[in-house]
Design an enzyme around this catalytic site. Structure first.
Site, PDB file in Angstrom:
ATOM      1  CG  ASN B 279      -6.697  -3.478  11.868  1.00  0.00           C
ATOM      2  OD1 ASN B 279      -6.781  -2.602  12.723  1.00  0.00           O
ATOM      3  ND2 ASN B 279      -5.598  -4.171  11.664  1.00  0.00           N
ATOM      4  CG  ASP B 306      -8.433  -0.807   4.164  1.00  0.00           C
ATOM      5  OD1 ASP B 306      -7.804  -1.615   3.446  1.00  0.00           O
ATOM      6  OD2 ASP B 306      -8.390  -0.834   5.409  1.00  0.00           O
TER       7      ASP B 306
END
Lengths: 313, 431
Positions: B279, B306
Site C-alpha cells: 500500500n 517503507d
C-alpha cells in the site's frame, strides 16, 4: 483422445479451446446417463472428492455433490464461513489437513480471489475452482457453453450479452474468457458503476444500454443483482435497474425470435428478469441447472484421468 | 575507537568530492580526510580499495514494529537489517501497537534504540491520537522527547480540516508532517492497482486517483499552513506531476519513492503472491517510468523503503486478507546499484543524493559529510558484491520481500555509525 492440458480447473484462461471442447463433448455422454433410471457409473469408485465450500452455497455445492456421486466417488462436503480472520484456521492449514487425508480432488469456493490457486499450490490433489471471490467460476461458464451449444447448435459467432453486475461477478469473469476461447462475441451490458475497470482486457465489448444491443443478441445472460451488498448501492433503485437492465416481455418481443435467456441463479424475479420471461419457452435456465451436473461430472472425470480408465461412459 | 578507512573512492557531492582518499575516524567524528594518512597506534585500519565510501545512508520510512509486534521486527532486528542494508540511520513510523502518540512512547523507542540499536533511530510520532484522525496527538510533548517528524502513516488523516489542524500546529514546532496519501472513500478495500490487473485477477482495485487527490489536498494544505510536508511513497505519475508543480511554486513539499514502486509494476502481481501486496499498490510501467524520471530530475527527493515486516503466517493468507507491505531495508541499496548505477542511469553522486543527503534534508536531520568534524556515519559499499535475495539472506525478523529470488549486485561491506563499526565485512557487529 488424451486428457486435459491442465491439471486443475481454476481459471478458464488455463484451458485451451480443445480442453473446453473435450469437457463439453464428455458432458454430452454424461447427460445421457443422467436421464437413465439408474444414474450412476462406477468410473471414479474409490476416489475421494471434497467439496470445500467456505462461502454459503446450496445450488453449486449440490450440483458438484451429485456429480461426484453419480461417478461413484466418495464425496464429502466441508462447509464453513471462510477465512482465518474469523475462523482461526488458515486456508493453508485447511489445505494441508485435507491433503493429509489423501483426497484426490477438491472443489473449493471461497470469498477471496486466488483461493483455488493457493490450494493447488499447497496440496497434491486436483483442484476445481467453484468460485473465488470476484475472479472466476469456470464450471459455471462451461455449463453455460454446454447449454448454449445445445440450444443454438453452435458457439462460434454467437453474440452473448451479459447483463448486470459484471464488476463483482465471477460468473462473468469466467464466461467472458470462455466465450472468447470458443469464438463467440461477449458484450457486457451494465452502467459503469457495475463494470470492472478494464473489461476490454478480458476480451469483452461494453455497452451501457441494453436496448441498443438487444437486437444483436443470440443470448441474453442476466446476472443476479446482489441485493445484500454492504457498500452503497451502485444504482438508485431496483425499480430503475429493472427498467433499464431487466429482461421482460417487451424486451423479449423486440429481440431476435431465436434469442434465448439465461441466468446463473438464483433469480430475483421482477428485478433482472421478469417472471413471465423466466417461465417462458425462451428461457433455458433450468437447462443450465441440468447441464451443471453433466459438465461437473465431465470435469471431475477428465481431471482424475478418466480417459485412461476403462469405465468411460 | 579510532578507525582508518584506507584507499576507498570517496563520493560526497555536498563538498564536491569524488576521488580516492583515506578517512580517519576518531571519537565518533571524522578527524581527517586525505591521501596517505597513517593510522595512529591502536587504530584499526581497513583497506577500502575498490570500495565506494559515502556519507551514511538514511531510510526515512521504516516500520520497526516495536512495541506490539515483536514477532515481526524489533528495534534490534530492524536496525540489524538496516546495517546489513548499508543504512546508518532510519526513521521509525509510529503505527505500532500501541500507536506512538505521546512523549513517553517516543522515549521508549528512542531508549530502546540507544540501548540496543545497531544504527541510529529517528522516531516519527503520530499526527493524531491513536492515528484515529480525530484529535491532535501531543506533538509538542513528542518533540520534547526527540521525535523528528509526524505521520499517521498506514493511513491518511481523512478529514481535510483535521489535517489542516495538524499542519498548523506542527508549524509552531517547525517540524515536518509526513503524509501517506490515500483517500479512503475511493480506495475502499482495494488491494491492487485498479485497471488491467484488478480486472484480470478479480481483485478490488485501488485507483491512482485515490492517491493523486490526497497528494493535491496535502500540497494545498502545505500551501495554506506553510507546514513542511513530506509525501510518503508516492506511486503514480499523477503524484509526480503534482509534486513537480508544488516545487515550482516554491512550496515546502518533499517526496519519497520506494524501490518496489520504481522497480516492480502491477504486471508482476501475475500470481496471487502476497509479498507483492503493498500500500500503495504496484502501479503501471508508465507510473514507474514517471517515478524514475521524477527521482532523476529532483522532483522526488529520496528513496525510502517503507520497510514493512510481516509474520509469515499472516502473509500466507488469501491475497485480499493478507497485510500490505514488503521488507526493504536489505534490498534497497543492491537494487539501486543493480538497476540504476550499473546501467548508467544514476551516478554515485546521485546515489548519495537520494539515499543520504536528501533523506536528511527532508527530515532536517544533522548534516553528515565526508569532511573533518562531521559525525562519523559512513557507508562503505562494495559495488561488485553479489547478493542473492533468499529467506536466509535477511537480518530482519521477517522475510516478506517482493524481491525474493532475485540476484543483485552491490552491497554495503562496512558501515560506521557515530564512529562505531556496526557492519564489518558484511556482518552486523553486535553491541
Amino acid at each position: 483422445m488424451s486428457g486435459l492440458s491442465c491439471e486443475h480447473i481454476i481459471s478458464v484462461s488455463d484451458m485451451s479451446t480443445e480442453d473446453i471442447g473435450m469437457v463439453l463433448d464428455t458432458a454430452e455422454s454424461f447427460k445421457e446417463v443422467n436421464e437413465r433410471t439408474i444414474k450412476k457409473l462406477p468410473t471414479l469408485r474409490g476416489r475421494t472428492i471434497i467439496n470445500l465450500f467456505l462461502e454459503p452455497s446450496t445450488r453449486t455445492r449440490t450440483s458438484f455433490e451429485i456429480a461426484a456421486k453419480r461417478l461413484s466417488a466418495d464425496a464429502v462436503n466441508m462447509t464453513g464461513s471462510a477465512s482465518a480472520t474469523v475462523k482461526g484456521e488458515s486456508l493453508r492449514d485447511t489445505a494441508k489437513t485435507l491433503s493429509a487425508m489423501s483426497c484426490d480432488l477438491i472443489v473449493v469456493r471461497h470469498r477471496c480471489a486466488g483461493a483455488a490457486d493457493y490450494l493447488a499450490e499447497c496440496m497434491d490433489a486436483h483442484v476445481i475452482n467453484g468460485g473465488d471471490g470476484m475472479h472466476e467460476h469456470p464450471t459455471q461458464a462451461l455449463l453455460d457453453l454446454f447449454t448454449m451449444r445445445r440450444a443454438l447448435g453452435r458457439l462460434e459467432g454467437l453474440t452473448v450479452g451479459i447483463v448486470g453486475d459484471i464488476a463483482h461477478s465471477r460468473v462473468a469473469g469466467s464466461l467472458v474468457r470462455a466465450l472468447r476461447l470458443v469464438g463467440a462475441r461477449p458484450v457486457v451490458i451494465a452502467p459503469p458503476t457495475l463494470l470492472p475497470a478494464r473489461p476490454d482486457v478480458l476480451g469483452a465489448e461494453v455497452s451501457y444500454t441494453l436496448d441498443d444491443v438487444l437486437p444483436d443478441l443470440d443470448v441474453a445472460y442476466m446476472l443476479r443483482v446482489q441485493m445484500e451488498r454492504a457498500e452503497g448501492m451502485p444504482f438508485p433503485s431496483l425499480r430503475e435497474y429493472a427498467r433499464f437492465y431487466g429482461m421482460n416481455g417487451a424486451r423479449l418481443a423486440s429481440a431476435r425470435p431465436e434469442m434465448v435467456v439465461m441466468h446463473p441463479g438464483p433469480m430475483n424475479r421482477g428485478v433482472e428478469i421478469s417472471a413471465d420471461v423466466a417461465d417462458s419457452d425462451r428461457s433455458i435456465i433450468l437447462d443450465q441447472v441440468n447441464a451443471g451436473v453433466a459438465v461437473r461430472m465431465a470435469a471431475m472425470y477428465l481431471l482424475l484421468g478418466g480417459v485412461d480408465s476403462d469405465a468411460a461412459a | 575507537m579510532t578507525l582508518l578507512l584506507r584507499g576507498g573512492r570517496l563520493v560526497d557531492p555536498q563538498i564536491g568530492r569524488d576521488g580516492v582518499a583515506d578517512v580517519l575516524i576518531k571519537d565518533g567524528r571524522v578527524a581527517e580526510v586525505g591521501e596517505g594518512l597513517t593510522a595512529p597506534s591502536r587504530a584499526e585500519s581497513m583497506d577500502c580499495s575498490g570500495m565506494v565510501v559515502v556519507p551514511g545512508l538514511v531510510d526515512v520510512h521504516v516500520h520497526l514494529r516495536e512495541p506490539g509486534r515483536e514477532d515481526e521486527e524489533t528495534v534490534v532486528t530492524g536496525t540489524r537489517a538496516a546495517a546489513h542494508g548499508g543504512f546508518t540511520a532510519v526513521a521509525a513510523m509510529p503505527n505500532t501497537e500501541p500507536v506512538c502518540d505521546t512523549g513517553s512512547k517516543v522515549r521508549f523507542v528512542r531508549e530502546r534504540a540507544e540501548d540496543e540499536g545497531i544504527v541510529r533511530v529517528h522516531v516519527v510520532g503520530s499526527c493524531t491520537a491513536g492515528q484515529a484522525g480525530e484529535a491532535l496527538a501531543e506533538i509538542g510533548d513528542m518533540i520534547a522527547e526527540g521525535a523528528v517528524a509526524f505521520s499517521d502513516d498506514g493511513r491518511d488523516v481523512q478529514d481535510a480540516g483535521m489535517m489542516r489542524l495538524v499542519m498548523d500546529y506542527a508549524r509552531a514546532f517547525e517540524t515536518t508532517v509526513i503524509a501517506h496519501c490515500e483517500e479512503e472513500s475511493l480506495v475502499g478495500n482495494g488491494v491492487v492497482n485498479e485497471g488491467e490487473v484488478s480486472t484480470r485477477m478479480g481483485l478490488p482495485g485501488w485507483p491512482a486517483a485515490g492517491e493523486d487527490i490526497m497528494v493535491e489536498r496535502n500540497i494545498r494544505l502545505a500551501e495554506l499552513t506553510g507546514c513542511r510536508t513530506h509525501l510518503a511513497h508516492v506511486s503514480t505519475a499523477g503524484s509526480v506531476a503534482l509534486v513537480r508543480g508544488a516545487k515550482a511554486r516554491g512550496l515546502p513539499v518533499t517526496a519519497e519513492v520506494t524501490p518496489h514502486h520504481l522497480f516492480l509494476t502491477e504486471d508482476d502481481v501475475a500470481v496471487y503472491d502476497t509479498n507483492l501486496k503493498m500500500n500503495p499498490p504496484l502501479r503501471t510501467a508508465e507510473d514507474a517510468a514517471a517515478l524514475l524520471e521524477g527521482l532523476l530530475d529532483g522532483t522526488i527527493d529520496c528513496v525510502a523503503t517503507d520497510h514493512a515486516p510481516h509474520a509469515a503466517h499472516e502473509k500466507e493468507l488469501e491475497f485480499e486478507v493478507a497485510p500490505f507491505g514488503t521488507t526493504g531495508l536489505e534490498t534497497a541499496l543492491p537494487l539501486v546499484i543493480t538497476r540504476l548505477v550499473s546501467p548508467g542511469t544514476l551516478d554515485w553522486a546521485g546515489v548519495v543524493r537520494v539515499l543520504a543527503m536528501a533523506p536528511r534534508e527532508c527530515l532536517r536531520l544533522d548534516r553528515v559529510a565526508l569532511e573533518e568534524g562531521s559525525p562519523a556515519d559512513i557507508s562503505v559499499i562494495d559495488p561488485e558484491a553479489e547478493v542473492e535475495i533468499t529467506c536466509g539472506y535477511f537480518e530482519s525478523r521477517s522475510s516478506n520481500s517482493a524481491f525474493l529470488g532475485q540476484t543483485l549486485h552491490g552491497a554495503a561491506r562496512e558501515i560506521v555509525v557515530s564512529g562505531r563499526l556496526a557492519l564489518r565485512d558484511g556482518e552486523v557487529v553486535a553491541r
